[in-house]
Design a protein around this motif. Structure first.
Motif, PDB file in Angstrom:
ATOM      1  N   VAL A  68       3.409   0.099   2.231  1.00  0.00           N
ATOM      2  CA  VAL A  68       3.615   1.464   1.734  1.00  0.00           C
ATOM      3  C   VAL A  68       4.882   1.446   0.884  1.00  0.00           C
ATOM      4  CG1 VAL A  68       3.935   3.891   2.329  1.00  0.00           C
ATOM      5  CG2 VAL A  68       2.542   2.412   3.820  1.00  0.00           C
ATOM      6  N   HIS A  69       4.750   1.886  -0.356  1.00  0.00           N
ATOM      7  CA  HIS A  69       5.843   1.816  -1.324  1.00  0.00           C
ATOM      8  C   HIS A  69       6.230   3.236  -1.747  1.00  0.00           C
ATOM      9  CE1 HIS A  69       7.451  -0.304  -5.228  1.00  0.00           C
ATOM     10  NE2 HIS A  69       8.388   0.270  -4.521  1.00  0.00           N
ATOM     11  N   TYR A  70       7.417   3.667  -1.340  1.00  0.00           N
ATOM     12  CA  TYR A  70       7.948   4.965  -1.769  1.00  0.00           C
ATOM     13  C   TYR A  70       8.647   4.757  -3.116  1.00  0.00           C
ATOM     14  CZ  TYR A  70       7.176   6.796   2.961  1.00  0.00           C
ATOM     15  OH  TYR A  70       6.605   7.214   4.145  1.00  0.00           O
ATOM     16  N   ARG A  71       7.962   5.085  -4.187  1.00  0.00           N
ATOM     17  CA  ARG A  71       8.495   4.823  -5.530  1.00  0.00           C
ATOM     18  C   ARG A  71       9.325   6.037  -5.978  1.00  0.00           C
ATOM     19  NH1 ARG A  71       4.088   2.365  -9.477  1.00  0.00           N
ATOM     20  NH2 ARG A  71       3.471   4.554  -9.509  1.00  0.00           N
ATOM     21  N   LEU A  72      10.605   5.979  -5.646  1.00  0.00           N
ATOM     22  CA  LEU A  72      11.487   7.105  -5.927  1.00  0.00           C
ATOM     23  C   LEU A  72      11.633   7.364  -7.413  1.00  0.00           C
ATOM     24  CD1 LEU A  72      14.328   6.405  -3.319  1.00  0.00           C
ATOM     25  CD2 LEU A  72      12.254   7.767  -3.044  1.00  0.00           C
ATOM     26  N   LEU A  73      11.586   6.330  -8.224  1.00  0.00           N
ATOM     27  CA  LEU A  73      11.741   6.518  -9.662  1.00  0.00           C
ATOM     28  C   LEU A  73      10.492   7.103 -10.308  1.00  0.00           C
ATOM     29  CD1 LEU A  73      13.715   3.336 -10.776  1.00  0.00           C
ATOM     30  CD2 LEU A  73      14.534   5.487  -9.790  1.00  0.00           C
ATOM     31  N   ASP A  74       9.357   7.007  -9.625  1.00  0.00           N
ATOM     32  CA  ASP A  74       8.098   7.511 -10.163  1.00  0.00           C
ATOM     33  C   ASP A  74       7.623   8.796  -9.501  1.00  0.00           C
ATOM     34  OD1 ASP A  74       7.354   5.056 -11.899  1.00  0.00           O
ATOM     35  OD2 ASP A  74       7.774   4.196  -9.928  1.00  0.00           O
ATOM     36  N   GLY A  75       8.248   9.136  -8.372  1.00  0.00           N
ATOM     37  CA  GLY A  75       7.846  10.343  -7.675  1.00  0.00           C
ATOM     38  C   GLY A  75       6.498  10.225  -6.994  1.00  0.00           C
ATOM     39  N   ASP A  76       6.205   9.046  -6.415  1.00  0.00           N
ATOM     40  CA  ASP A  76       4.942   8.912  -5.698  1.00  0.00           C
ATOM     41  C   ASP A  76       5.067   7.864  -4.594  1.00  0.00           C
ATOM     42  OD1 ASP A  76       4.680   6.352  -6.883  1.00  0.00           O
ATOM     43  OD2 ASP A  76       3.411   7.095  -8.495  1.00  0.00           O
ATOM     44  N   VAL A  77       4.015   7.774  -3.783  1.00  0.00           N
ATOM     45  CA  VAL A  77       3.911   6.771  -2.730  1.00  0.00           C
ATOM     46  C   VAL A  77       2.618   6.001  -2.955  1.00  0.00           C
ATOM     47  CG1 VAL A  77       3.632   6.368  -0.255  1.00  0.00           C
ATOM     48  CG2 VAL A  77       5.216   8.119  -1.050  1.00  0.00           C
ATOM     49  N   VAL A  78       2.724   4.691  -3.014  1.00  0.00           N
ATOM     50  CA  VAL A  78       1.553   3.845  -3.224  1.00  0.00           C
ATOM     51  C   VAL A  78       1.251   3.100  -1.930  1.00  0.00           C
ATOM     52  CG1 VAL A  78       0.558   1.941  -4.543  1.00  0.00           C
ATOM     53  CG2 VAL A  78       2.072   3.584  -5.674  1.00  0.00           C
ATOM     54  N   ILE A  79       0.058   3.309  -1.398  1.00  0.00           N
ATOM     55  CA  ILE A  79      -0.424   2.580  -0.231  1.00  0.00           C
ATOM     56  C   ILE A  79      -1.367   1.497  -0.743  1.00  0.00           C
ATOM     57  CG2 ILE A  79      -1.573   2.734   1.998  1.00  0.00           C
ATOM     58  CD1 ILE A  79      -1.077   5.772   1.904  1.00  0.00           C
ATOM     59  N   GLU A  80      -1.026   0.244  -0.488  1.00  0.00           N
ATOM     60  CA  GLU A  80      -1.870  -0.875  -0.916  1.00  0.00           C
ATOM     61  C   GLU A  80      -2.382  -1.614   0.303  1.00  0.00           C
ATOM     62  OE1 GLU A  80      -0.632  -2.351  -5.302  1.00  0.00           O
ATOM     63  OE2 GLU A  80       0.549  -3.201  -3.649  1.00  0.00           O
ATOM     64  N   THR A  81      -3.688  -1.855   0.341  1.00  0.00           N
ATOM     65  CA  THR A  81      -4.296  -2.574   1.453  1.00  0.00           C
ATOM     66  C   THR A  81      -5.329  -3.553   0.907  1.00  0.00           C
ATOM     67  OG1 THR A  81      -6.290  -1.245   1.864  1.00  0.00           O
ATOM     68  CG2 THR A  81      -4.207  -0.357   2.671  1.00  0.00           C
ATOM     69  N   ASN A  82      -5.827  -4.405   1.784  1.00  0.00           N
ATOM     70  CA  ASN A  82      -6.907  -5.304   1.384  1.00  0.00           C
ATOM     71  C   ASN A  82      -8.216  -4.556   1.202  1.00  0.00           C
ATOM     72  OD1 ASN A  82      -6.636  -5.144   4.385  1.00  0.00           O
ATOM     73  ND2 ASN A  82      -8.571  -6.287   4.335  1.00  0.00           N
ATOM     74  N   THR A  83      -8.251  -3.276   1.613  1.00  0.00           N
ATOM     75  CA  THR A  83      -9.476  -2.474   1.463  1.00  0.00           C
ATOM     76  C   THR A  83      -9.421  -1.532   0.264  1.00  0.00           C
ATOM     77  OG1 THR A  83      -8.599  -0.754   2.933  1.00  0.00           O
ATOM     78  CG2 THR A  83      -9.844  -2.546   3.953  1.00  0.00           C
ATOM     79  N   GLY A  84      -8.260  -1.446  -0.389  1.00  0.00           N
ATOM     80  CA  GLY A  84      -8.125  -0.538  -1.525  1.00  0.00           C
ATOM     81  C   GLY A  84      -6.703   0.004  -1.608  1.00  0.00           C
TER      82      GLY A  84
END
Length: 311
Positions: A68-84
């Motif tokens: 789980v990546h809290y991208r403070l500079l982009d204003g979003d959270v990216v959840i990356e998994t092997n399923t999507g």
């Protein structure tokens, strides 16, 4: 070492609302670290400081591998998994609304829900993450400053940690207290105080030296570096701490180096390294820590220009 990034002014009063908001948000994904094997001092729970924000370690839980990546500079959270993957916006709203969106996305990806909704280490936070309905404003400029403070301090603390030969977890953000931590362990067991909460006692099972960075608190509103030695030895009064302006505060049990002082030095990066070295020297001289646990600082590919240690 970061050579071209300016050291910005960081003012507690300006950043406190956003620090409080982000601190609550990162606790949502931070809870997954509590399902991992325990490392002394909770060293494996930290969030990495990335080029865009703060990121969890890679988890392998319930048959799913994810970050789980809290991208403070982009204003979003990216959840990356092997399923999507899923991307959630960080914006003005409530922590409870974010928690719901996060759990829905996790379910779609086959991830487990975070194992707890307790808001920890934030004074006055009585409700859970799923019941915190206070509307909080997303401030893009403050988010950038939060990342910049963590990023610059992490760069210096990684330099400080590099020559330590003992156990040292990676430098990262403790998502509960929302401070950047660099800790050196001696490998000697201690007896934690019985009146402390269980999670604090778990963090005090070995002797350690901790140097970190914090955005301050209502009680200590100065943004800056802090350090302490556990167990706290006698003889810390009147010492030099490597940088003019760094001082021992016995009431807090901390050595503090204000961010404003760091910025005013000729080389802020080196000032933080010198501060950390002085704290370790204090552990050697007042608590009997072994000096030979710290080796020379080789400069990577240029180590041919670094004098070897004398036999």
């Amino acid at each position: 070492m970061i050579e071209h990034l300016a050291w910005p002014a960081l003012v507690y009063e300006d950043l406190a609302p956003m620090v409080d908001y982000v601190n609550r948000l990162v606790q949502v994904a931070g809870k997954y670290t509590l399902n991992e094997l325990f490392e002394p001092g909770w060293g494996d729970v930290v969030l990495d400081v990335t080029p865009r924000g703060l990121m969890t370690p890679t988890f392998r839980q319930h048959g799913v591998t994810f970050t789980v990546h809290y991208r403070l500079l982009d204003g979003d959270v990216v959840i990356e998994t092997n399923t999507g993957s899923r991307t959630l916006a960080l914006r003005t709203g409530s922590v409870a609304a974010f928690h719901t969106s996060f759990c829905n996305a996790a379910a779609e990806l086959g991830m487990p829900r975070p194992g707890s909704t307790v808001i920890c280490e934030i004074p006055g936070a009585s409700s859970g993450l799923d019941r915190d309905h206070v509307e909080r404003s997303w401030d893009h400029d403050a988010a950038q400053l939060i990342w910049a403070g963590f990023n610059l301090a992490a760069d210096a603390l990684e330099t400080w940690q590099a020559p330590y030969r003992g156990h040292r977890p990676r430098v990262g953000v403790m998502w509960g207290g929302f401070d950047l931590s660099a800790t050196r362990y001696r490998g000697v067991s201690t007896l934690p105080p019985p009146d402390r909460p269980a999670f604090v006692q778990h963090g005090m099972v070995e002797e350690y030296v901790s140097v970190g960075f914090s955005f301050g608190s209502p009680e200590t509103p100065d943004v800056g570096m802090y350090a302490y030695i556990w167990p706290q030895p006698d003889g810390l009064e009147g010492r030099s701490w490597g940088v003019d302006g760094a001082a021992w505060h016995p009431d807090a049990g901390l050595v503090l180096l204000p961010w404003t002082t760091v910025r005013d030095t000729a080389d802020p990066h080196q000032a933080i390294v010198a501060f950390g070295d002085a704290v370790y020297d204090a552990a050697v001289e007042t608590a009997g820590w072994p000096p030979d646990l710290v080796g020379p600082r080789f400069d990577g590919w240029h180590m041919s220009r670094t004098p070897p240690p004398l036999a």
